[in-house]
Design a protein around this motif. Structure first.
Motif, short mmCIF file in Angstrom:
data_model
loop_
_atom_site.label_atom_id
_atom_site.label_comp_id
_atom_site.label_asym_id
_atom_site.label_seq_id
_atom_site.Cartn_x
_atom_site.Cartn_y
_atom_site.Cartn_z
N LEU A 55 50.01 -15.91 19.06
CA LEU A 55 50.09 -15.72 17.62
C LEU A 55 50.63 -14.33 17.32
O LEU A 55 50.41 -13.40 18.08
CB LEU A 55 48.71 -15.89 16.99
CG LEU A 55 48.08 -17.27 17.10
CD1 LEU A 55 46.67 -17.23 16.53
CD2 LEU A 55 48.92 -18.29 16.36
N LEU A 56 51.31 -14.21 16.20
CA LEU A 56 51.82 -12.91 15.81
C LEU A 56 50.67 -12.00 15.41
O LEU A 56 49.75 -12.42 14.72
CB LEU A 56 52.76 -13.05 14.61
CG LEU A 56 54.10 -13.70 14.87
CD1 LEU A 56 54.84 -13.87 13.56
CD2 LEU A 56 54.91 -12.86 15.83
N PRO A 57 50.72 -10.75 15.84
CA PRO A 57 49.68 -9.81 15.42
C PRO A 57 49.88 -9.43 13.96
O PRO A 57 50.99 -9.50 13.44
CB PRO A 57 49.90 -8.60 16.34
CG PRO A 57 51.34 -8.68 16.70
CD PRO A 57 51.69 -10.15 16.75
N GLU A 58 48.81 -9.04 13.32
CA GLU A 58 48.89 -8.60 11.93
C GLU A 58 49.55 -7.22 11.89
O GLU A 58 49.23 -6.35 12.70
CB GLU A 58 47.48 -8.49 11.33
CG GLU A 58 46.82 -9.82 11.09
CD GLU A 58 47.52 -10.61 9.99
OE1 GLU A 58 47.96 -10.02 8.99
OE2 GLU A 58 47.62 -11.84 10.15
N PRO A 59 50.49 -7.03 10.98
CA PRO A 59 51.09 -5.69 10.87
C PRO A 59 50.08 -4.70 10.29
O PRO A 59 49.21 -5.09 9.50
CB PRO A 59 52.25 -5.91 9.90
CG PRO A 59 51.92 -7.14 9.15
CD PRO A 59 51.06 -7.98 10.04
N PRO A 60 50.19 -3.46 10.69
CA PRO A 60 49.26 -2.46 10.16
C PRO A 60 49.52 -2.23 8.67
O PRO A 60 50.66 -2.27 8.22
CB PRO A 60 49.56 -1.20 10.98
CG PRO A 60 50.89 -1.42 11.58
CD PRO A 60 51.12 -2.89 11.66
N ALA A 61 48.45 -2.01 7.93
CA ALA A 61 48.58 -1.71 6.51
C ALA A 61 48.99 -0.25 6.37
O ALA A 61 48.38 0.64 6.95
CB ALA A 61 47.26 -1.96 5.80
N ARG A 62 50.03 0.01 5.64
CA ARG A 62 50.56 1.35 5.42
C ARG A 62 50.74 2.11 6.75
O ARG A 62 50.09 3.13 7.00
CB ARG A 62 49.66 2.14 4.49
CG ARG A 62 49.60 1.55 3.12
CD ARG A 62 48.78 2.38 2.20
NE ARG A 62 48.74 1.76 0.88
CZ ARG A 62 47.96 2.13 -0.07
NH1 ARG A 62 47.11 3.11 0.11
NH2 ARG A 62 47.99 1.53 -1.24
N PRO A 63 51.60 1.59 7.60
CA PRO A 63 51.74 2.20 8.93
C PRO A 63 52.48 3.54 8.90
O PRO A 63 53.32 3.78 8.04
CB PRO A 63 52.58 1.17 9.68
CG PRO A 63 53.39 0.52 8.62
CD PRO A 63 52.50 0.48 7.41
#
Length: 58
Positions: A26-34
């Motif tokens: 599964l695709l990992p969740e992108p970081p919030a405000r990276p």
């Protein structure tokens, strides 16, 4: 520019790997405000996962 690259990788990931679910994580969740480093690490992770899904070596 990096956002466009991430969006393109996500599109390729979803298009190419959705049909090969046994090999594709599964695709990992992108970081919030990276930060720039977090975005680079996330992009590298997507590329690595896409390569594994496409049959490459980890």
């Amino acid at each position: 520019m990096k956002r466009l690259a991430v969006a393109a990788l996500l599109a390729f990931q979803l298009a190419g790997c959705a049909t090969h679910s046994p090999r594709c994580p599964l695709l990992p969740e992108p970081p919030a405000r990276p930060t720039a480093q977090q975005l680079d690490a996330y992009t590298a992770q997507l590329v690595r996962l896409y390569g594994q899904c496409a049959g490459g070596t980890p």
